[in-house]
Design an enzyme around this catalytic site. Structure first.
Site, PDB file in Angstrom:
ATOM      1  CB  THR A   4       0.719  -0.318   4.603  1.00 15.92           C
ATOM      2  OG1 THR A   4       1.074  -1.664   3.838  1.00 15.92           O
ATOM      3  CG2 THR A   4       1.994  -0.186   5.705  1.00 15.92           C
ATOM      4  N   GLY A   5      -0.819  -3.116   5.445  1.00  7.12           N
ATOM      5  CA  GLY A   5      -0.688  -4.641   6.167  1.00  7.12           C
ATOM      6  C   GLY A   5      -1.770  -5.522   5.462  1.00  7.12           C
TER       7      GLY A   5
ATOM      8  CB  THR B 144      -0.908  -0.051   1.312  1.00  6.48           C
ATOM      9  OG1 THR B 144      -1.574  -1.114   1.380  1.00  6.48           O
ATOM     10  CG2 THR B 144      -1.746   1.189   1.432  1.00  6.48           C
TER      11      THR B 144
ATOM     12  CB  VAL C 172     -12.969  -3.562  -0.392  1.00  2.00           C
ATOM     13  CG1 VAL C 172     -12.706  -2.271   0.361  1.00  2.00           C
ATOM     14  CG2 VAL C 172     -13.444  -3.371  -1.594  1.00  2.00           C
ATOM     15  N   GLY C 173      -9.883  -4.146   0.968  1.00  2.03           N
ATOM     16  CA  GLY C 173      -9.065  -4.108   2.022  1.00  2.03           C
ATOM     17  C   GLY C 173      -9.230  -2.889   3.032  1.00  2.03           C
TER      18      GLY C 173
END
Lengths: 336, 336
Positions: free
Chosen positions: B256-257, B206, B235-236
């Site tokens: 981010t992850g 990301t 979707v994250g």
């Protein structure tokens, strides 16, 4: 068009519950069974009391009661809060009076695009779907995402592929069609003053449930058709974990209102964070969070439940379709 | 396959900033100009140090530096934090080394589906898009949603209709195609062990930015291609306000992850809530939040910035592409 900003707090302290868990540590609650409780909402898009017919009011009340009964029956026989909130929301999705599942509002293009989310407080597992058009019970698909995929959120046609792969029931678009919602869209398209005056009932509405089971586990679920005349694949707070839905070991929340403001306030998670980090009582937390929504310019409300069985209904709109049921009390209400 | 759960805290206390605002009240900061700061990340999907070639490392570092320079140039001339985070993220979206915009990972079906979100701390306005396939700079579309629509989140083809209506640049799908991401998809499809070992670099990544401008206003932005081989419109956390992105008057966060775990922990909002409600220092808040992600089983990190210019990089992965720039210092790093 906005509802009055004044806040109303209606704490339905679930009578008979306090004795079971007040002051008890969580570990104690884990061993001593908790008295189950379920609370639901049918949206904060409430029609003015003077324009509600007795027949219509009776339909809303019957729908809320049926959802409470379905959820509480599961809890009463020792079922999970997760099963209870799903069952209650399914009843409201199938009821054409409410803006979720059948009876959902129409998009600008004349379609129904449905969103839902569910969260299990004990494990913090969560599932959500957005923009599905053929799923009879979006809350059941959200639960399938949580339990039968590696993901939390699926959207659009992809989410429906997943539904087909997992055997979740699809229906033709006509299933969702109701004449009163179509008329609302027509009025919104014409930009009629009446439509604007009806803002709350036309533009939003959501259903949701929070529950506490005998094991002391909390769960929350929310489902919606969104806002009449929505465009561009708009998604509101209902399918967003942390905005429309949240559950952890201490608190479960389901929200309803102007979705955009609820996202910007991070409503459901905000209530839980105030309880966990600021040690605010649940009622104070919910009031403060809805206060933030009001400051931003939004209206709506939340239902919130803690692990001791405290139920809070908080809204800054003229009313909120709502109800609560335990072994010893039940109550359904619309206005303040 | 999970990164070690041990936490690393890297507080790059932005030297020279403390004097400008430490101990000052917000009202004082509003009158006395703040020393601007921008911090960015390029994902926690870091390649093991031993398999990184010098050429590749140089490309990553140059990309991060270019993004910092673009964002800081705006802040240095008195521009807004909102402009700065958008500019920095656009550079990273256009850089094929990072998993956002050009260079995004592929879905199971061989497409690129892009997600982004942005939030303005001073007003709590927010914008987000999910599942767009033809938008060169999803962060710019997210900002257009925030500023030029009544909504916060738009998805799929509808979001692209909106982009066309607002003149946001669309590109053919081929724009996003990079050979190394295609090879990653091929390996993932074959279920190769090498692909599994490369988990972090293949499956997520990301980009994001947080900034503080001279007026003391915070902003945050996040953009991603999601995870290689994602299906069903997954979707994250990146496009979800409160999960991947959050900004208010006190704190800005970009995450981010493993997106699913970040949603379940409500990461970005959780950091801000710990600061606001538990009065935790920013570094402690970020460490605790990433600790929760780790307990749930996830890995990744956050960049966080407060209104005094304190920058925190917190991650439980082997590394995080990251950087910070102020008038007096700059730093780019990859591993711990």
């Amino acid at each position: 068009m906005r509802a009055p900003a004044g806040l109303v707090l209606a704490v339905l302290a679930a009578a008979g519950l306090a004795g079971a868990a007040t002051g008890a540590e969580r570990s104690a609650r884990m061993s001593a069974p908790v008295e189950p409780v379920i609370a639901i909402h049918g949206g904060a898009g409430v029609i003015a009391r003077e324009s509600m017919t007795p027949e219509r009011e009776a339909r809303y009340r019957a729908g809320l009661q049926a959802a409470l009964d379905a959820g509480h029956a599961i809890l009463a026989r020792g079922g999970s809060s997760l099963d209870a909130v799903e069952a209650a929301v399914r009843v409201l999705e199938d009821d054409p009076s409410f803006n979720a599942g059948r009876g959902a509002v129409f998009t600008w293009d004349g379609r129904n695009e449905l969103d839902a989310s569910i969260m299990d407080g004990a494990t913090r597992r969560a599932g959500a779907v957005a923009g599905v058009q053929h799923v009879r019970n979006p809350i059941t698909l959200a639960r399938a995402v949580m339990e039968r995929s590696p993901h939390v959120m699926l959207t659009g046609a992809g989410a429906e592929d997943f539904a087909l792969e997992r055997g979740v029931e699809l229906v033709p678009r006509s299933w969702f069609h109701t004449e009163h919602r179509w008329q609302q869209l027509e009025r919104a398209r014409r930009g009629e003053k009446a439509a604007v005056a009806e803002h709350a009932s036309i533009y939003f509405g959501t259903v949701g449930a929070v529950a506490l089971d005998r094991e002391g586990r909390l769960a929350a679920a929310t489902s919606t058709g969104g806002m009449t005349g929505k465009r561009w694949g708009r998604v509101g707070d209902a399918p967003l974990i942390g905005a429309g839905t949240w559950a952890d070991a201490q608190v479960a929340v389901s929200a309803t209102g102007d979705g955009e403001y609820f996202i910007r306030a991070g409503v459901a998670k905000d209530v839980a964070a105030r309880v966990e980090y600021a040690r605010q009582p649940l009622a104070e937390a919910a009031r403060a969070t809805i206060g933030t929504v009001g400051e931003l310019g939004g209206s709506g409300g939340v239902i919130a439940l803690d692990a001791r069985g405290t139920v809070v209904f908080e809204f800054n709109s003229p009313g909120m379709f709502r109800g609560v049921k335990t072994a010893t009390r039940q109550d359904v209400a619309i206005w303040r």
